[in-house]
Design an enzyme around this catalytic site. Sequence first.
Site, PDB file in Angstrom:
ATOM      1  N   HIS A   1       0.834  -1.198   0.000  1.00 11.79           N
ATOM      2  CA  HIS A   1       0.000   0.000   0.000  1.00 11.79           C
ATOM      3  C   HIS A   1       0.874   1.257   0.000  1.00 11.79           C
ATOM      4  O   HIS A   1       0.612   2.211  -0.729  1.00 11.79           O
ATOM      5  CB  HIS A   1      -0.909   0.020   1.239  1.00 11.79           C
TER       6      HIS A   1
ATOM      7  N   ASP B   1      -6.705   4.717   3.205  1.00 15.80           N
ATOM      8  CA  ASP B   1      -7.427   3.491   2.862  1.00 15.80           C
ATOM      9  C   ASP B   1      -7.940   2.804   4.135  1.00 15.80           C
ATOM     10  O   ASP B   1      -9.085   2.983   4.502  1.00 15.80           O
ATOM     11  CB  ASP B   1      -6.603   2.555   1.964  1.00 15.80           C
TER      12      ASP B   1
END
Length: 457
Positions: free
Chosen positions: A23, A123
Amino acid sequence: MGKTVAASEQLHIVMIPWFAYGHILPYFELSNKLAEKGHKITLVVPNKVKLDLEPKIRHPSLISLHAFTVPHIEPLPPGTETCSDVPIELQHHLAVAMDRARPEVESIISAIDDPKPDLLFYDNAYWVPEIATKLGMKSVFYQIACALSITRIKQTPSASASASASAKLFTLPKWVLTPKVLGDARANYGEGITYYQRVKKALSSCDAIALRTCREIEGESSDILAAQYNKPVFLTGPVLPEVEFLPPLDNSWAEWLAKFGPKSVVLCCFGSQYVPDKAQLQEMALALEDTGLPFLMSVKPPTECATIEEALPEGFSERVKERGVVHGGWVQQLQILAHPSVGCFICHCGYGSMWEGLLSDNQLVLLPQLPDQLMMAQMLAEKLKVGVMVDREEDDGWVSRKNLCQAVKSVMDPHSEFAALLKNNHANFRDKLLTNGFMANYLEVFDQDLKRFLTAN
């Protein structure tokens, strides 16, 4: 009424990615791309990540890294900061650590005033929109993985394999819906919140959704998300690191690969999360041996083995020593894929690896391990027809020696019409992705979308 944003105006974007390099690195690469357009970026990351990323910043006058301390959570080892530090079964404790880091993260964001941020990208930190609202900013949920997977978040996990508007083409086999793979849907991923609740809240609370994809692959999923959540959805394109900014391939690997002919080597990588048990690793290693082709397999040692060497079949290393390597650590995947000796990529279809495979000119053998990876593998094999998916046991997902070997041979046979079809489809799609201006255009549109979004809101 939104703020007035001129076409040339600099935005200030703060990014708070989940504590996993899968990520963090896409967020970091997007930061570099947006900085190229003159925007100021602040990445809020754990201490060790800051030290790792600092030398890789391409626009130091526009990109800054703010470090924070990841709280220690039992039973995580002291010093744990990212998913790379712990096995997958302990990573839900990192979600607790992320949530407990909220006060420090909020303090960092509140103190930024040079200039005040316009947007907060995030996120897994589902609480970021609350901070954004409090500070008068807008929040953007930035999904760096398969968009199709989050179109199902509104459903219960048990229903995620059933028909939905986003999944007419896709079916999930029994093995991928087991707790071993999917996890217990009722288990916490943080304190008092499951993974599905976390992502659903993150999507429901944001002001806009951004996706690391393009319409050519996930246009339908993008439209479904916009309708599901009644929010604007913006696409960044793949946003992959550019080869010229990467370090060269290590000499040891370059010298080993140079021993083999063009397009003859099989590269097999499973990413940072998947850890096979000893029996499955041995089965896959024997399958690569059976292909008769040179190969490099990168996979973490099984939990029951201290080293990768003790996990291998008896006599295996001696039999394949001239043409095969099983490596228990990280390898420079992108650089190896670009080597002229590599001709086949056995890919677990993690999102970054999936894009790297598509942008290479190697044949693709698809061996997904997680639900979102399976969805992308089905997309590549059944819709785009650019790779072959390995057949596996329906109930437990076992990958047999025979099936993996057959899959590799089916794409590496120079006389096979099937292999030629996949190669041609892949080449056509790759050419489209690499067309001059294709990716740059996505980033330009994304830039304009963000400015219009701020103006309208």
